[in-house]
Design a protein around this motif. Structure first.
Motif, PDB file in Angstrom:
ATOM      1  N   ARG A 107       0.809  -1.234   0.000  1.00  0.00           N
ATOM      2  CA  ARG A 107       0.000   0.000   0.000  1.00  0.00           C
ATOM      3  C   ARG A 107       0.833   1.270   0.000  1.00  0.00           C
ATOM      4  O   ARG A 107       0.462   2.255  -0.639  1.00  0.00           O
ATOM      5  N   VAL A 144      -7.821   5.988   8.843  1.00  0.00           N
ATOM      6  CA  VAL A 144      -7.886   4.531   8.709  1.00  0.00           C
ATOM      7  C   VAL A 144      -6.452   4.019   8.701  1.00  0.00           C
ATOM      8  O   VAL A 144      -5.644   4.435   7.862  1.00  0.00           O
ATOM      9  N   LYS A 146      -3.890   1.090   8.070  1.00  0.00           N
ATOM     10  CA  LYS A 146      -3.882  -0.121   7.236  1.00  0.00           C
ATOM     11  C   LYS A 146      -2.481  -0.718   7.205  1.00  0.00           C
ATOM     12  O   LYS A 146      -1.500   0.028   7.123  1.00  0.00           O
ATOM     13  N   GLY A 154     -10.695  -5.164   3.354  1.00  0.00           N
ATOM     14  CA  GLY A 154     -10.752  -4.538   4.672  1.00  0.00           C
ATOM     15  C   GLY A 154      -9.961  -5.264   5.740  1.00  0.00           C
ATOM     16  O   GLY A 154      -9.969  -4.880   6.910  1.00  0.00           O
ATOM     17  N   GLN A 157      -7.017  -3.624   8.572  1.00  0.00           N
ATOM     18  CA  GLN A 157      -7.241  -2.184   8.696  1.00  0.00           C
ATOM     19  C   GLN A 157      -8.246  -1.855   9.793  1.00  0.00           C
ATOM     20  O   GLN A 157      -9.128  -2.660  10.101  1.00  0.00           O
ATOM     21  N   GLU A 181      -4.312   6.667   6.728  1.00  0.00           N
ATOM     22  CA  GLU A 181      -4.943   7.519   5.717  1.00  0.00           C
ATOM     23  C   GLU A 181      -6.014   8.355   6.375  1.00  0.00           C
ATOM     24  O   GLU A 181      -6.696   7.887   7.295  1.00  0.00           O
ATOM     25  N   GLN A 182      -6.198   9.529   5.838  1.00  0.00           N
ATOM     26  CA  GLN A 182      -7.299  10.376   6.279  1.00  0.00           C
ATOM     27  C   GLN A 182      -8.616   9.645   5.993  1.00  0.00           C
ATOM     28  O   GLN A 182      -8.730   8.985   4.955  1.00  0.00           O
ATOM     29  N   VAL A 184     -11.982   9.328   4.507  1.00  0.00           N
ATOM     30  CA  VAL A 184     -12.636  10.049   3.408  1.00  0.00           C
ATOM     31  C   VAL A 184     -14.153   9.979   3.599  1.00  0.00           C
ATOM     32  O   VAL A 184     -14.703   8.875   3.681  1.00  0.00           O
ATOM     33  N   PHE A 186     -16.710   9.667   1.925  1.00  0.00           N
ATOM     34  CA  PHE A 186     -17.130   9.451   0.533  1.00  0.00           C
ATOM     35  C   PHE A 186     -18.639   9.275   0.390  1.00  0.00           C
ATOM     36  O   PHE A 186     -19.317   8.827   1.309  1.00  0.00           O
ATOM     37  N   GLU A 189     -18.498   4.548  -3.693  1.00  0.00           N
ATOM     38  CA  GLU A 189     -17.258   3.915  -4.148  1.00  0.00           C
ATOM     39  C   GLU A 189     -17.528   3.364  -5.544  1.00  0.00           C
ATOM     40  O   GLU A 189     -18.626   2.876  -5.827  1.00  0.00           O
ATOM     41  N   HIS A 215     -17.017  -4.204   4.693  1.00  0.00           N
ATOM     42  CA  HIS A 215     -15.767  -4.065   3.931  1.00  0.00           C
ATOM     43  C   HIS A 215     -15.653  -5.024   2.754  1.00  0.00           C
ATOM     44  O   HIS A 215     -14.635  -5.039   2.071  1.00  0.00           O
ATOM     45  N   PHE A 256     -12.929   6.574  -4.589  1.00  0.00           N
ATOM     46  CA  PHE A 256     -13.961   7.168  -3.731  1.00  0.00           C
ATOM     47  C   PHE A 256     -14.505   8.365  -4.486  1.00  0.00           C
ATOM     48  O   PHE A 256     -13.726   9.123  -5.095  1.00  0.00           O
ATOM     49  N   ASN A 266      -8.633   4.991  -4.226  1.00  0.00           N
ATOM     50  CA  ASN A 266      -8.440   4.227  -2.987  1.00  0.00           C
ATOM     51  C   ASN A 266      -7.304   3.234  -3.169  1.00  0.00           C
ATOM     52  O   ASN A 266      -6.319   3.280  -2.451  1.00  0.00           O
ATOM     53  N   GLU A 267      -7.440   2.360  -4.157  1.00  0.00           N
ATOM     54  CA  GLU A 267      -6.337   1.422  -4.387  1.00  0.00           C
ATOM     55  C   GLU A 267      -6.377   0.855  -5.787  1.00  0.00           C
ATOM     56  O   GLU A 267      -7.340   1.034  -6.523  1.00  0.00           O
TER      57      GLU A 267
HETATM   58  P1  AMP Z   1      -9.370  -1.251   1.154  1.00  0.00           P
HETATM   59  O1  AMP Z   1      -8.988  -2.616   1.653  1.00  0.00           O
HETATM   60  O2  AMP Z   1      -8.298  -0.242   1.263  1.00  0.00           O
HETATM   61  O3  AMP Z   1      -9.979  -1.302  -0.225  1.00  0.00           O
HETATM   62  O4  AMP Z   1     -10.560  -0.751   2.100  1.00  0.00           O
HETATM   63  C1  AMP Z   1     -11.758  -1.474   2.228  1.00  0.00           C
HETATM   64  C2  AMP Z   1     -12.908  -0.513   2.440  1.00  0.00           C
HETATM   65  O5  AMP Z   1     -12.695   0.292   3.627  1.00  0.00           O
HETATM   66  C3  AMP Z   1     -13.079   0.488   1.315  1.00  0.00           C
HETATM   67  O6  AMP Z   1     -13.791  -0.070   0.256  1.00  0.00           O
HETATM   68  C4  AMP Z   1     -13.825   1.608   2.045  1.00  0.00           C
HETATM   69  O7  AMP Z   1     -15.190   1.278   2.185  1.00  0.00           O
HETATM   70  C5  AMP Z   1     -13.177   1.613   3.426  1.00  0.00           C
HETATM   71  N1  AMP Z   1     -12.044   2.569   3.442  1.00  0.00           N
HETATM   72  C6  AMP Z   1     -10.772   2.289   3.118  1.00  0.00           C
HETATM   73  N2  AMP Z   1      -9.982   3.403   3.213  1.00  0.00           N
HETATM   74  C7  AMP Z   1     -10.777   4.415   3.605  1.00  0.00           C
HETATM   75  C8  AMP Z   1     -10.575   5.804   3.876  1.00  0.00           C
HETATM   76  N3  AMP Z   1      -9.356   6.370   3.771  1.00  0.00           N
HETATM   77  N4  AMP Z   1     -11.650   6.537   4.234  1.00  0.00           N
HETATM   78  C9  AMP Z   1     -12.867   5.971   4.354  1.00  0.00           C
HETATM   79  N5  AMP Z   1     -13.141   4.674   4.135  1.00  0.00           N
HETATM   80  C10 AMP Z   1     -12.111   3.877   3.760  1.00  0.00           C
END
Ligand code: AMP
Length: 378
Positions: A107, A144, A146, A154, A157, A181-182, A184, A186, A189, A215, A256, A266-267
């Motif tokens: 990440r 968040v 991670k 998810g 995290q 991470e801040q 968000v 949102f 998604e 998640h 987002f 996001n990723e």
């Molecule tokens: P990820 O594994 O990074 O894709 O995160 C899984 C889920 O967590 C995402 O699809 C979002 O719903 C939530 N999420 C991850 N990062 C953030 C963030 N910086 N702010 C708000 N929600 C987040």
């Protein structure tokens, strides 16, 4: 000149889950042979491949023998060790290349790459050791936290509201390289699945809207309900990401949608993506066929959508109330059922999905939820 791999050739895939299975089904339809290598047997991919090799990714002799029997290798999950990719690469091309994997399987590297290339991402801070916690700026809280490696759906995290929660979460739980991470705020998604050929040409599917539960992706909808501006901007960004990363293959950019039609990445996933499964039933060319076309050097297929669609995931939870009622789920003739051949329906495990196409996105969503309700007898 790179050689085109024509139907009749043999494609290798590292990893044996549902993404490899749908890749193998598309490949065999087009007349390719498929070899899969993973540490498991009787896998979702192995069940439909020509050859299933059971070996650890660290068994580099087995990996070399696998590579000798194929024309090109791709992967279906991004945590394949780089040493494995290097061994393959001495025999045949790996697409996307190992350096794409290197960036996207971590990440911190991924976020840093995106930020340094001017792509929009949420503010973040690297945490390698306890001392880094004090240097976290106030604006990143709530945030968040991670893990830098091995995170998906998810996992690895946790949301932290303030500095105390951050310190406790890292010192008591995570204790490894991480990223804060801040948070968000949102509104939605969504994702853009894109394919880039060896000639650098990129084709994107239109943005797909994603609804998560706990998640984990629950429902994907296409076309995503976004403004024209956000749609166009997201596709431009996705194209630029694949180009900057010099990807040959398929890559999914997860976004987002923040207030004011603001887009943040996001990723990245350097492979077909769960949200793109609906392209099998709703588009001229599906994401798996694009993956085959790109890694083989064939021209890309059309990403034109045939009908609005909604995809609903089927997790192991669906089996909890008793055996699913497949016939009831399929009583709507527009429901397309996909099961991945996994034997044990564990809670949270992706066992399959259903895609429904309809006259409108809203009708497709309603029919997808209805099909799932019939499936579990509700
Ligand atoms: P990820 O594994 O990074 O894709 O995160 C899984 C889920 O967590 C995402 O699809 C979002 O719903 C939530 N999420 C991850 N990062 C953030 C963030 N910086 N702010 C708000 N929600 C987040």
């Amino acid at each position: 000149m790179t050689k085109t791999i024509l139907p009749g050739g043999t494609l290798g895939v590292l990893g044996s889950g549902q993404l490899g299975r749908m890749f193998a089904i598309a490949a065999r339809r087009m007349g390719y042979r498929v070899h899969v290598l993973s540490p498991e047997t009787d896998t979702p991919t192995g069940q439909v491949a020509d050859v299933e090799i059971t070996a650890s990714y660290d068994d580099l002799d087995a990996v070399a023998r696998f590579a000798e029997q194929v024309d090109v290798v791709t992967f279906e999950f991004e945590n394949v060790p780089l040493a494995t990719v290097d061994v393959v690469n001495q025999k045949v091309p790996v697409r996307p290349a190992g350096r794409v994997l290197h960036t996207t399987q971590h990440r911190l590297r991924e976020k840093t790459f995106l930020r340094d290339h001017g792509f929009p991402v949420a503010n973040f801070h690297a945490i390698g050791e306890a001392a880094d916690l004090d240097a976290v700026p106030d604006q990143l809280l709530p945030g968040v936290l991670k893990t830098a490696a091995w995170g998906y759906d998810g996992k690895g995290q946790v949301k932290v509201a303030n500095r105390d929660e951050l310190n406790t979460a890292w010192k008591d739980e995570l204790k490894q390289e991480a990223i804060l991470e801040q948070l968000v705020p949102f509104e939605k998604e969504f994702s853009v699945v894109a394919a880039r050929g060896m000639d650098g040409y990129v084709e994107c599917f239109t943005p797909i809207e994603n609804i998560h539960v706990n998640h984990i992706l629950d429902v994907s909808v296409s076309p995503g309900r976004l403004s024209e501006k956000a749609t166009a901007e997201a596709m431009e960004i996705a194209k630029a990401v694949l180009t900057e990363l010099d990807v040959v293959g398929v890559l999914c950019v997860e976004f987002f949608l923040a207030p004011g039609d603001t887009l943040l990445i996001n990723e990245l996933a350097p492979r077909p993506h769960n949200s793109g499964h609906l392209t099998i039933d709703a588009h001229v060319t599906c994401q798996f066929e694009q993956q085959i076309r790109t890694i083989c050097g064939l021209p890309l297929g059309s990403t034109r959508q045939l009908r609005p669609a909604a995809m609903i995931n089927l997790l192991g939870n669906v089996w909890e109330p008793g055996p699913p009622d497949w016939a009831a789920a399929c009583s709507n003739p527009d429901v397309k059922l996909h099961l991945y051949g996994k034997h044990e329906p564990r809670i949270g495990r992706k066992m399959g999905h259903m895609t429904v196409t309809a006259e409108s996105v809203d009708a497709a969503i309603e029919s997808a939820y209805a099909a799932k309700s019939r499936l579990i007898g509700k």
